[in-house]
Scaffold this active site. Structure first.
Site, PDB file in Angstrom:
ATOM      1  N   THR A 178       4.473 -10.132   9.479  1.00  0.00           N
ATOM      2  CA  THR A 178       3.567 -10.574   8.602  1.00  0.00           C
ATOM      3  C   THR A 178       3.605 -12.093   8.273  1.00  0.00           C
ATOM      4  O   THR A 178       2.559 -12.621   8.063  1.00  0.00           O
ATOM      5  CB  THR A 178       4.007  -9.693   7.400  1.00  0.00           C
ATOM      6  OG1 THR A 178       3.880  -8.338   7.570  1.00  0.00           O
ATOM      7  CG2 THR A 178       2.670 -10.019   6.069  1.00  0.00           C
ATOM      8  N   GLU A 224      10.259 -14.202   1.947  1.00  0.00           N
ATOM      9  CA  GLU A 224      11.361 -13.612   2.019  1.00  0.00           C
ATOM     10  C   GLU A 224      11.273 -12.306   2.923  1.00  0.00           C
ATOM     11  O   GLU A 224      10.555 -11.542   2.617  1.00  0.00           O
ATOM     12  CB  GLU A 224      11.724 -12.966   0.561  1.00  0.00           C
ATOM     13  CG  GLU A 224      13.076 -13.172  -0.100  1.00  0.00           C
ATOM     14  CD  GLU A 224      13.820 -12.022   0.371  1.00  0.00           C
ATOM     15  OE1 GLU A 224      14.359 -12.119   1.482  1.00  0.00           O
ATOM     16  OE2 GLU A 224      13.995 -10.745  -0.321  1.00  0.00           O
ATOM     17  N   GLU A 267       0.994  -1.444  -0.040  1.00  0.00           N
ATOM     18  CA  GLU A 267      -0.111  -0.004   0.141  1.00  0.00           C
ATOM     19  C   GLU A 267       0.867   1.404   0.126  1.00  0.00           C
ATOM     20  O   GLU A 267       0.301   2.560  -0.286  1.00  0.00           O
ATOM     21  CB  GLU A 267      -0.930   0.188   1.173  1.00  0.00           C
ATOM     22  CG  GLU A 267      -0.270  -0.035   2.471  1.00  0.00           C
ATOM     23  CD  GLU A 267       0.085  -1.319   3.250  1.00  0.00           C
ATOM     24  OE1 GLU A 267       0.068  -2.434   2.233  1.00  0.00           O
ATOM     25  OE2 GLU A 267      -0.077  -1.605   4.443  1.00  0.00           O
TER      26      GLU A 267
HETATM   27  O1  TXE Z   1       6.444  -4.798   5.983  1.00  0.00           O
HETATM   28  P1  TXE Z   1       5.130  -5.397   5.595  1.00  0.00           P
HETATM   29  P2  TXE Z   1       6.711  -3.211   6.297  1.00  0.00           P
HETATM   30  C1  TXE Z   1      10.895  -5.939   6.855  1.00  0.00           C
HETATM   31  C2  TXE Z   1      11.804  -4.856   7.152  1.00  0.00           C
HETATM   32  C3  TXE Z   1      10.639  -3.701   7.624  1.00  0.00           C
HETATM   33  C4  TXE Z   1       9.630  -4.679   8.302  1.00  0.00           C
HETATM   34  C5  TXE Z   1       8.312  -3.904   8.053  1.00  0.00           C
HETATM   35  O2  TXE Z   1      12.185  -5.122   8.525  1.00  0.00           O
HETATM   36  O3  TXE Z   1      11.243  -2.850   8.681  1.00  0.00           O
HETATM   37  O4  TXE Z   1       9.731  -5.669   7.264  1.00  0.00           O
HETATM   38  O5  TXE Z   1       8.175  -3.402   6.903  1.00  0.00           O
HETATM   39  C6  TXE Z   1       1.482  -6.851   3.430  1.00  0.00           C
HETATM   40  N1  TXE Z   1      -1.568 -10.466   5.610  1.00  0.00           N
HETATM   41  N2  TXE Z   1      10.760  -5.892   5.232  1.00  0.00           N
HETATM   42  O6  TXE Z   1       5.716  -2.791   7.134  1.00  0.00           O
HETATM   43  O7  TXE Z   1       4.123  -5.080   6.513  1.00  0.00           O
HETATM   44  C7  TXE Z   1       1.834  -5.467   3.146  1.00  0.00           C
HETATM   45  O8  TXE Z   1       0.610  -4.823   2.631  1.00  0.00           O
HETATM   46  C8  TXE Z   1      -1.194 -10.273   4.333  1.00  0.00           C
HETATM   47  C9  TXE Z   1      11.839  -6.780   4.683  1.00  0.00           C
HETATM   48  O9  TXE Z   1       6.546  -2.409   4.980  1.00  0.00           O
HETATM   49  O10 TXE Z   1       5.441  -6.897   5.872  1.00  0.00           O
HETATM   50  C10 TXE Z   1       2.696  -5.306   1.960  1.00  0.00           C
HETATM   51  O11 TXE Z   1       2.346  -5.780   0.892  1.00  0.00           O
HETATM   52  N3  TXE Z   1      -0.435  -9.164   3.969  1.00  0.00           N
HETATM   53  C11 TXE Z   1      11.124  -6.931   3.168  1.00  0.00           C
HETATM   54  C12 TXE Z   1       3.648  -6.795   2.519  1.00  0.00           C
HETATM   55  O12 TXE Z   1       3.089  -7.343   3.513  1.00  0.00           O
HETATM   56  C13 TXE Z   1       0.298  -8.388   4.921  1.00  0.00           C
HETATM   57  C14 TXE Z   1      10.666  -5.677   2.447  1.00  0.00           C
HETATM   58  C15 TXE Z   1       5.108  -6.229   3.037  1.00  0.00           C
HETATM   59  O13 TXE Z   1       4.649  -5.349   4.260  1.00  0.00           O
HETATM   60  C16 TXE Z   1      -0.297  -8.423   6.287  1.00  0.00           C
HETATM   61  C17 TXE Z   1       9.929  -4.980   3.266  1.00  0.00           C
HETATM   62  C18 TXE Z   1      -0.903  -9.559   6.772  1.00  0.00           C
HETATM   63  N4  TXE Z   1      -1.357  -9.571   8.056  1.00  0.00           N
HETATM   64  C19 TXE Z   1      10.054  -5.065   4.609  1.00  0.00           C
HETATM   65  N5  TXE Z   1       0.336  -7.273   6.830  1.00  0.00           N
HETATM   66  C20 TXE Z   1      12.474  -7.380   2.367  1.00  0.00           C
HETATM   67  N6  TXE Z   1      12.664  -8.685   2.511  1.00  0.00           N
HETATM   68  O14 TXE Z   1      12.999  -6.929   1.453  1.00  0.00           O
HETATM   69  C21 TXE Z   1       1.172  -6.906   5.975  1.00  0.00           C
HETATM   70  N7  TXE Z   1       0.954  -7.291   4.625  1.00  0.00           N
END
Ligand code: TXE
Length: 496
Positions: A233, A251, A179
């Site tokens: 997540t 990942e 989002e």
């Molecule tokens: O990730 P989110 P965020 C790690 C990194 C970062 C932390 C949080 O440490 O600080 O995660 O980042 C979807 N059911 N990485 O808050 O929330 C969300 O909408 C289903 C590492 O941005 O995990 C988005 O599409 N989906 C990583 C996706 O999950 C859900 C890259 C990632 O968001 C959900 C990003 C749920 N309950 C963050 N909750 C990398 N490996 O590169 C969230 N989402």
């Protein structure tokens, strides 16, 4: 309704009417609202899944032959290549990352479509050495409707990696981009349609993770979940995936050590550290967030590194000269500040940066930060996901290996040495899904990408990713003449 451009869900081959609830997309470098997207509710999610199921069972893509899949994915690659400037622009605006990084990254994304197109065309089944007059064939079948939950740090790269692998294997795909930065992914629907992908085979659905993402992952009609995101997540998704008995590829985070040994020239090592640590303002899962430097070179190395870090050009991401862009949100800036405060309270020594900054008084920027700390500190163990980097002085090869392994993550690691034997010794003993020797961030569609421990499960890229989107069917063909059972003559001959 606002006057901003609205990018609605891509469903069954077209952009849909906007949903009632919408989400604003903000340019992190200017804090301006640049677009709105749909916040997709449960009822809409259910009907999208129903449509995807219908698409899968129709066989229009799941039973399409290998050369058709090859043709569509290859065409998508060339269309993407021809539209790169437009996608680079979108990516720069929604992520706040420097345009020079986005140019370099997006120029390579068509390679993922080409690679998985080739796998679709060339991947073969197997025949096992089954005993007796039997031919046993193993064929790989598509799983069904698969859900891909993607993040904001490399929006188009990560979504394309996953979409290409899943489509190559014949699945019907539902992608939910983050989002925070969904715009480039929402544009991919039209591109795939133009490439010849049947309507309904790729659905792109936007919304909040805890709502739309959760609804998608909880559906009993989904056959696989592929997530790039945070550990929290994964923990939210895993119980329902387990209940529904569907596989997950995850990942997640990292705390990549970058290990510098004395045989590496200081100048080269410092350039490597800047690249490993500050690309994407440290917001990648393999950010070189711990620099483990051998004591023989420590002082000279750190002096030059601090000098060069201070000289990095923070600026408006659309400016060609900008080297360091924004972080994704105000929350990210606050998280970086909190890490710095905790590091100081644990005795850490801030060598440069350490504070939020701005460009023309606006934006979510954080100055590239280097902090000397100790193994075991908060900064040395936990993922910042921002440009706050831990420096740890190590007395020996043995200590570098020990410190490198001292976190709950195990995704990427790089080893910088010109001692060939040392490179192998160290690579062998550090627990990580990806080890680079004299390189960092190196990525290729053919090279499996994924970590161990809390960094995740399974792999993106490569044959591993393709196969993870398939299930194996074993067909056992008996070409012997004899009846096999309840026949005394046969049983006696067999077992005496
Ligand atoms: O990730 P989110 P965020 C790690 C990194 C970062 C932390 C949080 O440490 O600080 O995660 O980042 C979807 N059911 N990485 O808050 O929330 C969300 O909408 C289903 C590492 O941005 O995990 C988005 O599409 N989906 C990583 C996706 O999950 C859900 C890259 C990632 O968001 C959900 C990003 C749920 N309950 C963050 N909750 C990398 N490996 O590169 C969230 N989402």
């Amino acid at each position: 309704m606002s006057n901003l451009p609205h990018k609605s869900n891509w469903i069954d081959g077209s952009h849909q009417q906007p949903t009632h609830q919408q989400i604003h997309i903000i340019n992190p470098a200017t804090e301006e609202k640049i677009a709105t997207i749909d916040s997709t509710p449960l009822e809409a999610v259910n009907s999208i899944i129903a449509s995807s199921l219908q698409n899968f069972s129709s066989g229009v893509w799941s039973k399409a032959n290998a050369s058709t899949r090859f043709g569509v994915l290859s065409k998508a690659a060339s269309l993407l290549r021809s539209r790169l400037p437009e996608f680079i622009d979108l990516e720069t605006q929604q992520t706040g990352r420097p345009i020079r990084e986005m140019r370099a990254q997006l120029a390579r994304i068509p390679e993922w479509l080409e690679y998985f197109a080739s796998l679709a065309r060339t991947h073969e089944g197997r025949v096992t050495p089954f005993k007796g007059p039997v031919v046993n064939t193993l064929t790989r079948l598509a799983l069904g409707v698969v859900v891909q939950i993607t993040p904001w740090n490399h929006p188009l790269l990560i979504a394309t990696k996953k979409i290409a692998a899943a489509l190559a294997a014949g699945n019907s795909v539902i992608v939910k981009p983050s989002e925070s930065a969904p715009l480039s992914v929402l544009e991919m629907g039209k591109l795939f349609k133009e490439a010849g992908l049947p309507d309904g085979t790729l659905q792109i659905v936007s919304g909040y993770g805890r709502e739309t993402g959760k609804f998608l992952c909880e559906s009993p009609f989904v056959s696989k979940i592929d997530l790039t995101g945070g550990l929290a997540t994964y923990e939210a998704i895993a119980p329902t995936a387990s209940k529904n008995m569907v596989p997950i590829t995850a990942e997640l985070g990292g705390k990549a050590p970058v290990c510098f040994f004395p045989s590496m020239p200081i100048e080269k090592g410092v350039k490597a550290a800047l690249f490993a640590s500050f690309i994407a303002s440290g917001q990648t899962c393999v950010t070189g967030s711990r620099l483990l430097i051998h004591s023989d070179i420590y002082d000279e190395f750190v002096k030059l590194l601090v000098e060069r870090t201070k000289a990095l050009r923070i600026g408006n991401p659309v400016d060609d000269k900008t080297q360091i862009g924004a972080v994704i949100s105000r929350t990210s800036v606050e998280r970086c500040s909190a890490f710095v405060s905790r590091a100081i309270s644990e005795g850490g020594n801030v060598l440069c940066g350490g504070e939020p900054t701005s460009v023309n008084g606006k934006g979510f920027f954080f100055a590239p930060t280097l902090i000397e700390t100790k193994c075991g500190s908060d900064l040395a163990c936990n993922e910042v996901f921002g440009p706050v980097i831990a420096l740890i002085k190590c007395q020996s090869e043995e200590e570098i290996i020990k410190v490198a392994n001292a976190t709950s993550f195990a995704l990427g690691v790089s080893v910088w040495t010109n001692d060939f034997s040392q490179a192998h010794r160290v690579a062998e003993r550090i627990d990580a899904g990806i080890v680079w020797i004299n390189g960092h961030h190196l990525n290729d569609p053919s090279s499996p990408w994924g970590g161990f421990k809390e960094s995740g499960l399974g792999k993106e890229n490569g044959i591993e990713a393709f196969e993870s989107y398939t299930k194996v069917k074993s067909t056992v063909i008996n070409y012997g003449q004899e009846p096999t059972w309840f026949d005394d003559e046969v049983e006696n001959a067999r077992y005496g």
